[in-house]
Design a protein around this motif. Structure first.
Motif, PDB file in Angstrom:
ATOM      1  N   GLY A 293      29.380  55.442  13.185  1.00 41.32           N
ATOM      2  CA  GLY A 293      30.583  54.712  12.788  1.00 41.32           C
ATOM      3  C   GLY A 293      30.641  53.323  13.384  1.00 41.32           C
ATOM      4  O   GLY A 293      31.122  52.377  12.751  1.00 41.32           O
ATOM      5  N   LEU A 294      30.142  53.157  14.601  1.00 40.05           N
ATOM      6  CA  LEU A 294      30.172  51.853  15.268  1.00 40.05           C
ATOM      7  C   LEU A 294      29.284  50.825  14.577  1.00 40.05           C
ATOM      8  O   LEU A 294      29.582  49.630  14.585  1.00 40.05           O
ATOM      9  CB  LEU A 294      29.750  51.998  16.734  1.00 40.05           C
ATOM     10  CG  LEU A 294      30.714  52.753  17.664  1.00 40.05           C
ATOM     11  CD1 LEU A 294      30.120  52.850  19.060  1.00 40.05           C
ATOM     12  CD2 LEU A 294      32.084  52.071  17.713  1.00 40.05           C
ATOM     13  N   ILE A 295      28.177  51.285  13.987  1.00 40.50           N
ATOM     14  CA  ILE A 295      27.249  50.336  13.363  1.00 40.50           C
ATOM     15  C   ILE A 295      27.411  50.292  11.837  1.00 40.50           C
ATOM     16  O   ILE A 295      26.631  49.629  11.161  1.00 40.50           O
ATOM     17  CB  ILE A 295      25.789  50.663  13.720  1.00 40.50           C
ATOM     18  CG1 ILE A 295      25.369  52.015  13.156  1.00 40.50           C
ATOM     19  CG2 ILE A 295      25.593  50.639  15.224  1.00 40.50           C
ATOM     20  CD1 ILE A 295      23.892  52.314  13.331  1.00 40.50           C
ATOM     21  N   ALA A 296      28.412  50.982  11.318  1.00 39.31           N
ATOM     22  CA  ALA A 296      28.605  51.050   9.864  1.00 39.31           C
ATOM     23  C   ALA A 296      29.468  49.895   9.366  1.00 39.31           C
ATOM     24  O   ALA A 296      30.475  50.114   8.689  1.00 39.31           O
ATOM     25  CB  ALA A 296      29.222  52.387   9.469  1.00 39.31           C
ATOM     26  N   LYS A 297      29.110  48.700   9.705  1.00 38.67           N
ATOM     27  CA  LYS A 297      29.858  47.546   9.215  1.00 38.67           C
ATOM     28  C   LYS A 297      28.917  46.360   9.108  1.00 38.67           C
ATOM     29  O   LYS A 297      27.875  46.307   9.764  1.00 38.67           O
ATOM     30  CB  LYS A 297      31.037  47.210  10.137  1.00 38.67           C
ATOM     31  CG  LYS A 297      30.625  46.828  11.557  1.00 38.67           C
ATOM     32  CD  LYS A 297      31.844  46.487  12.394  1.00 38.67           C
ATOM     33  CE  LYS A 297      31.439  46.057  13.803  1.00 38.67           C
ATOM     34  NZ  LYS A 297      32.601  45.654  14.597  1.00 38.67           N
ATOM     35  N   GLY A 298      29.298  45.397   8.264  1.00 39.49           N
ATOM     36  CA  GLY A 298      28.490  44.197   8.101  1.00 39.49           C
ATOM     37  C   GLY A 298      27.355  44.398   7.114  1.00 39.49           C
ATOM     38  O   GLY A 298      26.988  45.512   6.757  1.00 39.49           O
ATOM     39  N   ASP A 299      26.778  43.283   6.692  1.00 40.53           N
ATOM     40  CA  ASP A 299      25.694  43.342   5.713  1.00 40.53           C
ATOM     41  C   ASP A 299      24.465  44.050   6.259  1.00 40.53           C
ATOM     42  O   ASP A 299      23.679  44.610   5.514  1.00 40.53           O
ATOM     43  CB  ASP A 299      25.317  41.922   5.276  1.00 40.53           C
ATOM     44  CG  ASP A 299      26.440  41.243   4.495  1.00 40.53           C
ATOM     45  OD1 ASP A 299      27.255  41.980   3.910  1.00 40.53           O
ATOM     46  OD2 ASP A 299      26.488  40.000   4.480  1.00 40.53           O
ATOM     47  N   GLY A 300      24.287  44.037   7.569  1.00 35.81           N
ATOM     48  CA  GLY A 300      23.105  44.647   8.159  1.00 35.81           C
ATOM     49  C   GLY A 300      23.137  46.157   8.194  1.00 35.81           C
ATOM     50  O   GLY A 300      22.156  46.777   8.626  1.00 35.81           O
ATOM     51  N   ARG A 301      24.228  46.781   7.749  1.00 32.78           N
ATOM     52  CA  ARG A 301      24.320  48.229   7.861  1.00 32.78           C
ATOM     53  C   ARG A 301      23.294  48.934   6.989  1.00 32.78           C
ATOM     54  O   ARG A 301      22.867  50.041   7.303  1.00 32.78           O
ATOM     55  CB  ARG A 301      25.729  48.716   7.528  1.00 32.78           C
ATOM     56  CG  ARG A 301      26.198  48.482   6.105  1.00 32.78           C
ATOM     57  CD  ARG A 301      27.636  48.963   5.944  1.00 32.78           C
ATOM     58  NE  ARG A 301      28.138  48.781   4.595  1.00 32.78           N
ATOM     59  CZ  ARG A 301      28.763  47.706   4.160  1.00 32.78           C
ATOM     60  NH1 ARG A 301      28.943  46.687   4.999  1.00 32.78           N
ATOM     61  NH2 ARG A 301      29.213  47.632   2.926  1.00 32.78           N
ATOM     62  N   ARG A 302      22.866  48.317   5.895  1.00 32.12           N
ATOM     63  CA  ARG A 302      21.831  48.943   5.063  1.00 32.12           C
ATOM     64  C   ARG A 302      20.508  49.015   5.806  1.00 32.12           C
ATOM     65  O   ARG A 302      19.801  50.028   5.758  1.00 32.12           O
ATOM     66  CB  ARG A 302      21.668  48.164   3.761  1.00 32.12           C
ATOM     67  CG  ARG A 302      22.928  48.126   2.894  1.00 32.12           C
ATOM     68  CD  ARG A 302      22.663  47.370   1.596  1.00 32.12           C
ATOM     69  NE  ARG A 302      23.866  47.271   0.796  1.00 32.12           N
ATOM     70  CZ  ARG A 302      24.728  46.265   0.865  1.00 32.12           C
ATOM     71  NH1 ARG A 302      24.514  45.271   1.726  1.00 32.12           N
ATOM     72  NH2 ARG A 302      25.810  46.237   0.105  1.00 32.12           N
TER      73      ARG A 302
END
Length: 397
Positions: free
Chosen positions: A265-274
């Motif tokens: 959940g902490l890293i599930a944001k921003g364009d880099g999440r893919r």
């Protein structure tokens, strides 16, 4: 990152449902099948059909749950989940014959199938996008915690009464949550965000190319997790756990998996999440192959198993956030329903496949087979990332 008061209420309400959904799925195996089998006068294999019935019913209920969430509102369907869980648990508690217990598990499984499309839809529609991934991570932890804690609770309650006592407690808890949900909805703390029919956008179809690729990765992830769940306990028991009890090691592995939900959940944001998602997917088969290669060595294979649990659970809030990002609000519940339906169907044969390999060839080949299958998820994740980069479609908020 901090959630608002209303958002905390929504996350708490949904997390209670997530905990209870996974707890209900673990309730029967947590008792060990032999207890109710002896009481109801059937064989162990007969009682295992109750688990099969639960799983099939859960899968069949997923798509109707998503359609209802899109049509009537996610919060209403979550409340329906609580009431249906209370009914199913009550029927399990009151069952006096094998046939009635089998029917009760069909009801309880159908109730469990209502939760994920509606619960995730509720979060994705009511939490603002900058905090949505964080909320998904908090919510995601509740599911594996429910899986890990339920065996302890069911065992404790069974010791105080009989094997039915845990189902009685589940019925009471679910009914209390249903009543609380009605009160919170009446006060406006939790509301039904029925998608606006004029909410059109470039990503209306749930069968969009990116969604199809993502769900394909989800399917392989589900197969790996279900296969892992079938053999990790026996692998740990067979190869020893040093000075720790078996139950402690198994609980620790699942507990670490729960923390993976929060990290995801902490890293599930921003364009880099893919790209981050593709990286986590890539790590999984490496850990599985390592567990098979080092099986028999002290401690290391169990660390690798725990690492896989962490990584696999870590992918789930990332998947939920990614799917929300390019699925229209009018199709959000249906999109989540399709995700879980595909995952349940593809993952269903995994326990039999890996258990058969473990029986005929040994546990190490079973682990390496899972890891090899996991390489398919890596390929799909790379293709998903590349396609997403090329497609100039603005994310739906």
């Amino acid at each position: 990152m901090a959630l608002t008061r209303d958002e905390r209420t929504v996350v708490g309400f949904a997390s209670a449902g997530h905990f209870m959904c996974h707890g209900a799925k673990m309730a029967l195996p947590a008792l060990t099948l032999s207890r109710p089998a002896r009481d109801l006068g059937v064989s162990l294999s007969d009682m295992s059909l109750a688990m099969v019935a639960f799983g099939i019913s859960m899968g069949c209920a997923s798509l109707p749950a998503g359609l209802m969430a899109d049509r009537f509102g996610a919060a209403r369907v979550v409340n329906l989940f609580f009431w249906a869980t209370a009914l199913g648990a009550f029927l399990c508690w009151s069952a006096t014959t094998y046939q009635s217990f089998l029917f009760a598990n069909i009801v309880l499984g159908g109730a469990a199938g209502l939760y994920h499309p509606a619960g995730l839809g509720l979060l994705s529609l009511t939490i603002d996008k900058p905090r949505r991934g964080f909320a998904m991570g908090l919510h995601g932890m509740a599911g594996p915690v429910g899986m890990a804690v339920t065996p302890l609770l069911m065992g404790l309650l069974a010791a105080q009464g009989d094997w039915r006592t845990g189902f009685a407690a589940l019925a009471v808890a679910a009914g209390a949550c249903a009543i609380a949900g009605h009160v919170l909805r009446g006060r406006g703390a939790i509301y039904d965000d029925v998608p606006r029919r004029h909410d059109t956008g470039p990503a209306q179809s749930v069968l969009h190319t990116r969604a199809v690729l993502l769900v394909a990765v989800v399917a392989v992830n589900a197969f790996m997790l279900d296969g892992f769940s079938a053999i990790y306990g026996d692998s740990v028991e067979l190869h020893g756990v040093w000075m720790w009890d078996l139950e402690v090691v198994l609980f620790a592995i699942l507990a670490l998996g729960a923390s993976g939900q929060f990290a995801g959940g902490l890293i599930a944001k921003g364009d880099g999440r893919r790209r981050r998602y593709a990286l986590v997917v890539t790590v999984q088969p490496i850990l599985l192959l390592g567990a098979g290669f080092f099986l028999g060595e002290p401690l290391l294979p169990f660390v690798l198993m725990a690492g896989f649990a962490f990584a696999n659970f870590m992918t789930q809030p990332l998947e939920n956030e990614l799917l929300a990002g390019f699925t229209a609000r009018t199709r959000r519940g249906t999109a989540y329903a399709l995700k879980f339906l595909v995952g349940l169907l593809v993952g269903a044969p995994a326990p039999f496949v890996v258990a058969r390999i473990a029986e005929t060839r040994g546990f190490a080949p079973a682990w390496t087979t899972l890891g090899t299958i996991g390489l398919l998820a890596v390929v799909l994740a790379v293709v998903f990332t590349a396609v997403s980069r090329r497609m100039a479609i603005e994310d739906v908020h």
